[in-house]
Every structure is written in C-alpha cells, then in structure tokens.
Design an enzyme around this catalytic site. Sequence first.
Site, PDB file in Angstrom:
ATOM      1  N   ARG A 295       0.839  -1.213   0.000  1.00 33.73           N
ATOM      2  CA  ARG A 295       0.000   0.000   0.000  1.00 33.73           C
ATOM      3  C   ARG A 295       0.872   1.261   0.000  1.00 33.73           C
ATOM      4  NH1 ARG A 295      -4.716  -2.426   4.020  1.00 33.73           N
ATOM      5  NH2 ARG A 295      -6.006  -3.309   2.343  1.00 33.73           N
TER       6      ARG A 295
ATOM      7  N   ARG B  62       0.917   0.436 -11.374  1.00 35.10           N
ATOM      8  CA  ARG B  62      -0.008   0.630 -10.250  1.00 35.10           C
ATOM      9  C   ARG B  62      -1.093  -0.442 -10.282  1.00 35.10           C
ATOM     10  NH1 ARG B  62      -4.816   0.868  -7.335  1.00 35.10           N
ATOM     11  NH2 ARG B  62      -4.640   2.492  -5.763  1.00 35.10           N
TER      12      ARG B  62
ATOM     13  N   LYS C  44      -3.264 -11.153   0.323  1.00 32.25           N
ATOM     14  CA  LYS C  44      -4.563 -11.480   0.930  1.00 32.25           C
ATOM     15  C   LYS C  44      -4.812 -12.990   0.907  1.00 32.25           C
ATOM     16  CE  LYS C  44      -6.530  -6.930  -0.074  1.00 32.25           C
ATOM     17  NZ  LYS C  44      -7.430  -6.129  -0.964  1.00 32.25           N
TER      18      LYS C  44
ATOM     19  N   ASN D 223     -11.745  -3.449   0.008  1.00 30.96           N
ATOM     20  CA  ASN D 223     -11.632  -2.725   1.290  1.00 30.96           C
ATOM     21  C   ASN D 223     -12.069  -1.288   1.025  1.00 30.96           C
ATOM     22  OD1 ASN D 223     -10.714  -1.113   3.433  1.00 30.96           O
ATOM     23  ND2 ASN D 223      -9.206  -2.695   4.010  1.00 30.96           N
TER      24      ASN D 223
ATOM     25  N   GLU E 150     -10.153   2.288  -0.134  1.00 33.67           N
ATOM     26  CA  GLU E 150     -10.485   2.983  -1.399  1.00 33.67           C
ATOM     27  C   GLU E 150     -10.857   4.437  -1.135  1.00 33.67           C
ATOM     28  OE1 GLU E 150     -12.471  -0.995  -3.471  1.00 33.67           O
ATOM     29  OE2 GLU E 150     -13.285   0.969  -3.946  1.00 33.67           O
TER      30      GLU E 150
ATOM     31  N   THR F 252      -7.503  -2.402 -10.939  1.00 39.07           N
ATOM     32  CA  THR F 252      -6.652  -3.070  -9.942  1.00 39.07           C
ATOM     33  C   THR F 252      -7.389  -4.263  -9.349  1.00 39.07           C
ATOM     34  OG1 THR F 252      -5.585  -0.953  -9.394  1.00 39.07           O
ATOM     35  CG2 THR F 252      -5.349  -2.746  -7.793  1.00 39.07           C
TER      36      THR F 252
ATOM     37  N   GLU G 117      -6.725  -8.302  -9.362  1.00 39.98           N
ATOM     38  CA  GLU G 117      -6.742  -9.147  -8.159  1.00 39.98           C
ATOM     39  C   GLU G 117      -7.611 -10.381  -8.376  1.00 39.98           C
ATOM     40  OE1 GLU G 117      -6.908  -5.294  -5.269  1.00 39.98           O
ATOM     41  OE2 GLU G 117      -6.973  -7.214  -4.234  1.00 39.98           O
TER      42      GLU G 117
HETATM   43  C1  LIG Z   1      -5.258  -2.495  -3.458  1.00 36.29           C
HETATM   44  C2  LIG Z   1      -6.124  -3.047  -2.555  1.00 36.29           C
HETATM   45  O1  LIG Z   1      -7.222  -3.780  -2.943  1.00 36.29           O
HETATM   46  C3  LIG Z   1      -8.427  -3.113  -3.390  1.00 36.29           C
HETATM   47  C4  LIG Z   1      -8.102  -2.038  -4.354  1.00 36.29           C
HETATM   48  C5  LIG Z   1      -7.782  -0.789  -3.905  1.00 36.29           C
HETATM   49  C6  LIG Z   1      -7.171   0.230  -4.843  1.00 36.29           C
HETATM   50  O2  LIG Z   1      -7.048  -0.092  -6.048  1.00 36.29           O
HETATM   51  O3  LIG Z   1      -6.788   1.317  -4.363  1.00 36.29           O
HETATM   52  C7  LIG Z   1      -7.999  -0.428  -2.546  1.00 36.29           C
HETATM   53  C8  LIG Z   1      -8.618  -1.312  -1.684  1.00 36.29           C
HETATM   54  C9  LIG Z   1      -9.178  -2.593  -2.163  1.00 36.29           C
HETATM   55  O4  LIG Z   1     -10.553  -2.475  -2.448  1.00 36.29           O
HETATM   56  C10 LIG Z   1      -5.904  -2.902  -1.088  1.00 36.29           C
HETATM   57  O5  LIG Z   1      -6.595  -3.622  -0.332  1.00 36.29           O
HETATM   58  O6  LIG Z   1      -5.028  -2.085  -0.705  1.00 36.29           O
END
Ligand SMILES: C=C(O[C@@H]1C=C(C(=O)O)C=C[C@H]1O)C(=O)O
Length: 264
Positions: free
Chosen positions: A20, A161, A172, A198, A202, A246, A250
Amino acid sequence: MDAAIDLTDRSKALDLANIRAQLIRLEDTITFHLIERVQFPLNKTIYVAGGVKIPGSELSLMDYLLREQERLQSRVRRYESPDEHPFFPDALEKPILEPLEYPTIVHTNTVNVNASIKQRYVDEILPSVCPNVRADRGASKENYGSSATCDVNLLQALSRRIHFGKFVAESKFQENPEKFVQLIKAKDEKGIDDAITNLKVEQKVLERIKMKAQTYGSDPALAEYSNKVDADAVVNLYKSTIIPLTKIVEVEYLLERLKGTQWE
Ligand SMILES: C=C(O[C@@H]1C=C(C(=O)O)C=C[C@H]1O)C(=O)O
C-alpha cells in the site's frame, strides 16, 4: 525500474502495508505525469494508426513510441521484474545485463490488462483531463512528440499501479488461504471481489489523490499558474479506472492461483 518495494525480499514484497505504501508512492508519479501531459492539447492524431506517417511502421505515433521504449527498456531488464508488464510483449529483446535472481513472489499467471488500460486511457482518461480537446496544432507545430512521451510515462506508471493488484491479491490469499481456495474452486468471482475489497482504503485513496492533485497542481508562489490539472478528473480516473482495474487484476490473478498447487 524505480522499485521502491524490495522485490528481492519475498516477505517485504508481500507485506500489505509495504504494498500500500508503494501504491501511495505511485499516486505521486501518476499525478506528476498527468500534470506534464495536460500542458498539451489532446492531439487525437497521435493515437490514430497512420495519423502520423512513420517509416516502416503502421502504428499510431503513441503506440510506436511506447513499443520502441519497451524494446529499449527490455534490454536493461525492465520486464524481468515481476511488477512490470509490457504493452507489446513481442517487442521485448534479450537483456544486455545479467539476469537478477528474483524469489517467486506471485504465483505463475497470465494476467495482463494493459490493452484495457491503453483503451481507457485514450478513449476516456485523456479527453477528461486534456484541455482543448478539439484543438490539434498539427505535426508541423510542437508537442506531438512531447504529448506521446508523456503518454508513455503515464501508461507505464498506470500499468505498474494496476498490476500491483497481483501482490495485493497474493498477500490477501496468504492471509486466509482456506477462504480463497473455497471461493476460487467455486469460481465465485463476486465472492472473490467482495473478499478483496476494502472500501475504507479505497475512500482514503480518493481523498488523498484529490488533495495531491490540488496541491501538486498549484504553485504556491504563482497563483495564476495553479490548477495545472483538474483534481476532480484525477479523482474520477482513480474511481472509474485505476481502482476497478486493480481489482480486476486481483480477481483474475486469484482465479488462476490454484493452478499447479495441491488445491487444484
Ligand atoms: C489495493 C487493494 O485492494 C483493493 C483495491 C484498492 C485500490 O485499487 O486502491 C484499494 C482497496 C481494495 O478495495 C488494497 O486492499 O489495498
């Protein structure tokens, strides 16, 4: 290229807080590349195959520059790194540098959403942030090359990104393999999407990127040079494209995760 995350250390590379933090760093990269690009008009011609005559190539100017950049950078191992994904895999060449020994961080997979990234970038993102959408000062005027150069920088940052979603998903998965094995075996894409989502994170991303676009886009000393980029358009870029793609990475990564494992 600028891997702030240490991809040679598996435990660090899969630490969700570290990942993150890298996504936050990429917010700066993307915002500054956007500020550079929006100095120029949309210049639609450079995205049309044949729009600019290129000896020996039928590609658009932007595709041509992106492809040649990837060819060159592949020679210094850019695409040996697990966090890099080419837009033109067929252009890659053998590196002139010795290979680096990367530990296996993410599971073998075929996920590459660069075609979607490029299509959304040209059709939706650029028209939403570029001024003078209809203006096109023609190849005889300046800035076709500058626009395409900014585009390449931006597309490569967006790709990094968005494909970091693989590291997030693996992190995860390792946190709760039982849950994900069950969802993956059931091919429950909605369930997987819910499990990786999450909303709090977001929301923080959107709040932070708005502040960054406003701050980086303003000049403290020269007010009339402020608002270099439309902050709401940058937030929308994240909300409508970057975060959804993103999450697609996943989910697609996790759908392939069990291949060749004891869970298959
Ligand atoms: C990247 C993640 O997974 C998901 C994607 C996110 C994003 O693209 O910013 C943020 C939260 C999650 O919904 C994360 O959990 O940090």
